[in-house]
Design a protein around this motif. Structure first.
Motif, mmCIF file in Angstrom:
data_model
loop_
_atom_site.group_PDB
_atom_site.id
_atom_site.type_symbol
_atom_site.label_atom_id
_atom_site.label_comp_id
_atom_site.label_asym_id
_atom_site.label_seq_id
_atom_site.Cartn_x
_atom_site.Cartn_y
_atom_site.Cartn_z
ATOM 1 N N ALA A 123 7.410 2.018 -10.236
ATOM 2 C CA ALA A 123 6.986 1.893 -8.832
ATOM 3 C C ALA A 123 7.697 2.980 -8.015
ATOM 4 O O ALA A 123 8.917 3.091 -8.047
ATOM 5 C CB ALA A 123 7.317 0.511 -8.290
ATOM 6 N N PHE A 124 6.889 3.770 -7.289
ATOM 7 C CA PHE A 124 7.426 4.873 -6.473
ATOM 8 C C PHE A 124 7.096 4.598 -5.016
ATOM 9 O O PHE A 124 5.930 4.521 -4.636
ATOM 10 C CB PHE A 124 6.798 6.195 -6.929
ATOM 11 N N ARG A 125 8.183 4.394 -4.224
ATOM 12 C CA ARG A 125 7.977 4.163 -2.782
ATOM 13 C C ARG A 125 8.173 5.465 -2.008
ATOM 14 O O ARG A 125 7.388 5.809 -1.151
ATOM 15 C CB ARG A 125 8.952 3.095 -2.294
ATOM 16 N N ASN A 126 9.249 6.195 -2.337
ATOM 17 C CA ASN A 126 9.530 7.492 -1.725
ATOM 18 C C ASN A 126 10.538 8.200 -2.622
ATOM 19 O O ASN A 126 10.895 7.692 -3.689
ATOM 20 C CB ASN A 126 10.046 7.340 -0.290
ATOM 21 N N ALA A 142 0.811 -1.220 0.000
ATOM 22 C CA ALA A 142 0.000 0.000 0.000
ATOM 23 C C ALA A 142 0.837 1.259 0.000
ATOM 24 O O ALA A 142 0.350 2.326 -0.368
ATOM 25 C CB ALA A 142 -0.937 -0.018 1.224
ATOM 26 N N THR A 143 2.128 1.143 0.382
ATOM 27 C CA THR A 143 2.986 2.336 0.418
ATOM 28 C C THR A 143 3.608 2.652 -0.933
ATOM 29 O O THR A 143 4.318 3.642 -1.058
ATOM 30 C CB THR A 143 4.103 2.137 1.444
ATOM 31 N N VAL A 144 3.360 1.804 -1.929
ATOM 32 C CA VAL A 144 3.981 1.985 -3.246
ATOM 33 C C VAL A 144 2.936 2.501 -4.230
ATOM 34 O O VAL A 144 1.801 2.023 -4.259
ATOM 35 C CB VAL A 144 4.581 0.663 -3.756
ATOM 36 N N THR A 160 -1.541 4.132 -24.032
ATOM 37 C CA THR A 160 -2.430 4.183 -22.868
ATOM 38 C C THR A 160 -1.662 3.726 -21.637
ATOM 39 O O THR A 160 -0.564 3.153 -21.732
ATOM 40 C CB THR A 160 -3.673 3.304 -23.070
ATOM 41 N N GLY A 161 -2.257 3.945 -20.470
ATOM 42 C CA GLY A 161 -1.621 3.566 -19.216
ATOM 43 C C GLY A 161 -2.637 3.465 -18.101
ATOM 44 O O GLY A 161 -3.867 3.596 -18.314
ATOM 45 N N SER A 162 -2.162 3.255 -16.880
ATOM 46 C CA SER A 162 -3.059 3.081 -15.735
ATOM 47 C C SER A 162 -2.267 3.305 -14.453
ATOM 48 O O SER A 162 -1.045 3.088 -14.408
ATOM 49 C CB SER A 162 -3.666 1.674 -15.738
ATOM 50 N N HIS A 163 -2.991 3.769 -13.407
ATOM 51 C CA HIS A 163 -2.428 3.881 -12.062
ATOM 52 C C HIS A 163 -2.977 2.801 -11.138
ATOM 53 O O HIS A 163 -2.721 2.839 -9.928
ATOM 54 C CB HIS A 163 -2.714 5.266 -11.480
ATOM 55 N N ASP A 164 -3.767 1.835 -11.681
ATOM 56 C CA ASP A 164 -4.249 0.742 -10.860
ATOM 57 C C ASP A 164 -3.083 -0.139 -10.422
ATOM 58 O O ASP A 164 -2.055 -0.219 -11.111
ATOM 59 C CB ASP A 164 -5.268 -0.100 -11.625
ATOM 60 N N VAL A 165 -3.253 -0.815 -9.294
ATOM 61 C CA VAL A 165 -2.190 -1.695 -8.821
ATOM 62 C C VAL A 165 -2.001 -2.860 -9.777
ATOM 63 O O VAL A 165 -0.884 -3.176 -10.189
ATOM 64 C CB VAL A 165 -2.520 -2.198 -7.399
#
Length: 845
Positions: free
Chosen positions: A647-650, A612-614, A624-629
């Protein structure tokens, strides 16, 4: 447009032509157009990037709009045909115009209905002006649309971005015609075409002149000739073939790269360096650069007229570190410098820092030797002074402390053990305990028996000693209140503990002993339910496997020497969960995908690590693209797509992984059938073919006798469309597994019947030689009448691998077959003639 041309004439009337020393580039107003939207067009000039500061661009878009810019995007308000004019003016670095040029193109804006606009641009190969690469930039052009280029020299292409090499220089009209792939029934086809003129020249543009002359100089203090100077050429970029000319301002010149020059008198001189590049044939080019400086020549000075001096400064943090600064007026970089610090060490640094290890007075000297004239005696000057060094006092880090506990094993009541926990304690330190009842002790860890119950102020005072044994000023004292109570029933205790899972690692548990009245002398044992134990008071334990564990704490208390100890124990069940292993930052963007079983164009993408933190960002390679997990995406066309997951964690952890996915056609649309053709002469020889609506890339055939017995098996043939000779009559099951380029695999079977086989005539006259054979195998047969000879070679799997036919004559006949390309093994040569078949086995080496 009428207002735009007079504007150019007024501008040109203010300019005049002047030849420049810099290399000139010919004017070229050619440009390309690129549709950004159906009504927006971007114009891009063909201009060398190196001289954009000396080029003026003016644009007229045919709808009354004008602009002065290198490149621009213009939006048309109405449909129609417009002429775009590009006017270019080139200037020298002195803002003098030396050439102009203009080029126009016609475009069509048509947004309603057929929303397609043709546009393109081209580039020239850097080493061949005849080679042009054309780029299709048509607006709303899709992958399925048709395209046709005509290059103006009678040739054409249907590639999207073709490269074309012209045979000759000239002006060519290049046209691009695009057409939408599908059109509604009964409507006009959606077609757009655009043409532009491409001027081809066989002369490559001259290189840009980037020459920049420059130099430095200094007076020579080591030669006997006064007023001698060294000049260093720092021109960028200087080649050995360049023409060099120095003028020293006194009427003399030099062609050396780095000359030395002696002036006859003092004064101010204008020294200039002029550099000219050469062409490939050795002649001087137009690439010229010149740099001038004012050089002031003064009378020589007495170089030995200097006085050495320095200063010293104690470091603010460390009094034994001194910073020395050379303050000698007129100090030269060529001077030889030596520092002596009075402790046997030296330095040749200009401004050294020095650390003394012992306090005291030191005679520090600075000696500077100057070499004035070659061969002469050098000048030597020295300055010394005494400095006092004080070592910094040691930092007092002493921190007195202690603990205590009641002694339950001795007969004397109210007896306590005191433990010295001072940091840092040395054996030479002075120690004094005061117990609050008028008594003292100098022991490190004393035992003390109070005569009565009560409250006592117990203090520990520790003093460090100097190296000579005397007491120093480094001391520390710690006091605690000790309450002495009457002896209690030491066996009246109840064991208890708590457990807490670690916030970062759920398989690590922190256990806390909560037993009231727990004594340091108690024997403590933890059992963690996984076969391990601990004797710590408050242990931390790491479990390697999740599950339920029975954890117990046992405390044994010895009350009186020789008596039976007290034993108490408390147990409770705890549940342990082992956290998943967190991947490294570079691994959190790894993923896999699953295709839909009902539609191969539908793909679900799944990160290998979901947290959930990523934050997950997908691009599917089709725009095309998506921000879904874990998104599910349907592709509209077959092809290869590069799918990327970021993938962005911080801010310290962001990574991207990409892989290619192939969208293939539906295998259900592929048809496959088996064709079998019997040999008219040999009915047991059958040629098989795989018939499919898509070409196969590989075929595997399996031939099985029906029914299958212990003596019969399945023959496997890894050959496309093989020919097979059946040795026995009967039914056979024929199966072929076909593989296709798109990854589909199809299998189909067919049953055939072999009615007869031609028996082998063991009495026929047939000789095979050489045997073994390597490149040619020969068959010798004798005929009594002319017959057709049909020779065939079969592998050990009965697969036809070579054959030959020739006319036989009366007498001996030799049939030669080339077997050089066959792999080594055992083969059978079969010869058919006059209704009989002869077989001979041979070995291929």
């Amino acid at each position: 447009m009428k207002k735009f041309i007079p504007f150019f004439l007024i501008l040109l009337s203010t300019l005049f032509l002047q030849q420049s020393n810099a290399q000139l580039i010919a004017c070229n107003a050619a440009f390309t157009t690129q549709f950004v939207t159906g009504s927006s067009v971007k114009v891009i000039p063909v201009t060398a990037a190196a001289d954009t500061n000396f080029v003026l661009h003016y644009w007229s878009f045919g709808d009354g709009s004008n602009i002065s810019a290198v490149s621009s995007t213009h939006t048309y308000l109405n449909n129609g045909t417009y002429t775009i004019l590009h006017y270019i003016i080139r200037q020298t670095p002195n803002n003098v115009t030396y050439c102009t040029d203009s080029v126009s193109h016609t475009i069509t804006i048509q947004q309603a209905g057929c929303n397609l606009n043709a546009s393109f641009y081209w580039t020239t190969a850097p080493t061949n002006n005849l080679s042009q690469t054309f780029y299709n930039t048509s607006y709303n052009f899709l992958a399925g649309d048709s395209i046709r280029w005509t290059f103006g020299d009678g040739t054409s292409s249907t590639l999207i971005n073709p490269t074309h090499v012209y045979n000759n220089a000239g002006i060519y009209t290049v046209c691009l015609r695009v057409q939408k792939a599908t059109t509604a029934s009964g409507t006009t086809a959606c077609i757009r075409e655009i043409c532009m003129q491409d001027t081809i020249s066989t002369v490559l543009p001259p290189p840009v002149c980037t020459l920049s002359a420059n130099f430095t100089w200094y007076r020579d203090s080591l030669v006997t000739t006064p007023n001698s100077y060294h000049f260093t050429n720092t021109t960028v970029v200087l080649n050995s073939s360049d023409s060099i000319r120095w003028t020293f301002g006194d009427g003399t010149t030099s062609n050396q790269v780095n000359p030395n020059h002696a002036y006859t008198s003092t004064g101010t001189y204008n020294v200039c360096l002029r550099v000219i590049k050469r062409n490939a044939n050795g002649s001087l080019s137009n690439c010229i650069s010149e740099k001038c400086y004012t050089v002031v020549v003064i009378a020589p000075i007495n170089l030995c007229n200097y006085q050495v001096y320095f200063s010293s400064l104690v470091d603010s943090a460390h009094s034994n570190i001194l910073h020395f600064t050379n303050l000698t007026p007129g100090y030269l970089p060529t001077d030889s410098i030596t520092w002596t610090f009075g402790d046997g060490t030296i330095s040749h640094d200009v401004n050294p820092n020095h650390t003394y290890t012992v306090a005291g007075n030191y005679n520090v000297c600075l000696k500077i030797i100057r070499y004035t004239t070659a061969g002469s005696t050098p000048c030597i000057r020295e300055y010394c002074k005494v400095i006092t060094v004080v070592l910094p006092p040691p930092v007092c880090t002493l921190s007195a402390n202690f603990t205590w506990y009641r002694d339950s094993l001795v007969t004397t009541p109210n007896s306590y053990h005191f433990t010295n926990t001072t940091f840092v304690l040395n054996s030479s330190d002075s120690i004094r305990w005061t117990f609050g009842d008028g008594t003292t002790s100098n022991q490190v860890n004393p035992n003390h028996a109070f005569t009565s119950t009560g409250t006592y102020n117990v203090c520990l005072r520790v003093i460090k000693r100097n190296a000579n044994g005397s007491l120093s000023n480094c001391n520390s004292e710690k006091c605690y209140t000790v309450v002495v109570i009457a002896p209690i029933n030491l066996c009246n205790y109840q064991v208890y503990f708590s457990s807490l899972a670690d916030s970062a690692h759920s398989n690590i548990l922190h256990f806390t002993n909560l037993t009231p009245g727990y004594l340091p002398t108690d024997s403590i044992t933890w059992t963690f339910g996984d076969g391990t134990i601990s004797h710590d008071v408050n242990p931390n334990h790491t479990y390697t496997v999740a599950g339920n564990y029975n954890v117990c704490l046992k405390i044994i208390r010895y009350t009186t020497a020789g008596s039976t100890p007290c034993v108490r124990e408390y147990c409770k069940l705890i549940t342990v969960t082992v956290p998943p292993v967190l991947p490294s930052c570079s691994q959190i963007s790894l993923y896999h995908f699953v295709r839909s079983t009902s539609n191969s164009n539908v793909v679900t993408f799944i990160p290998n690590f979901i947290d959930a933190t990523v934050q997950y960002t997908w691009t599917f390679g089709d725009g095309t693209g998506s921000h879904d997990v874990s998104p599910t995406h349907q592709y509209s066309a077959i092809g290869n797509y590069t799918v990327c997951l970021t993938a962005f964690r911080n801010i310290n952890c962001a990574t991207t992984s990409c892989s290619t996915i192939s969208i293939l056609p539906n295998c259900n649309n592929i048809t496959l059938a088996i064709s079998d053709v019997r040999d008219s002469l040999v009915p047991n020889r059958v040629s098989f073919s795989a018939i499919s609506n898509i070409a196969t890339t590989n075929q595997v055939w399996k031939i099985t006798k029906i029914p299958t017995t212990a003596t019969t098996g399945t023959v496997t043939i890894n050959t496309n469309n093989p020919t097979y000779v059946f040795l026995d009559s009967g039914y056979y099951n024929i199966c072929v597994t076909a593989t296709y380029a798109n990854g589909c695999v199809k299998t189909i079977c067919k049953t055939i019947y072999i009615s007869q086989s031609i028996p082998t005539n063991n009495n026929c006259s047939l000789q095979v030689y050489p045997n073994p054979a390597s490149s040619i195998v020969n068959a010798l047969v004798s005929l009594t009448q002319p017959l057709i000879l049909n020779a065939s070679i079969y592998s050990s799997m009965n697969v036809l691998v070579a054959q030959q036919q020739q006319q036989g004559v009366v007498g001996n006949n030799i049939v030669s077959i080339n077997i050089a390309n066959l792999p080594a093994g055992v083969y059978t040569l079969r010869l058919l003639y006059g209704g009989q078949v002869c077989y001979r086995v041979f070995v291929k080496q």
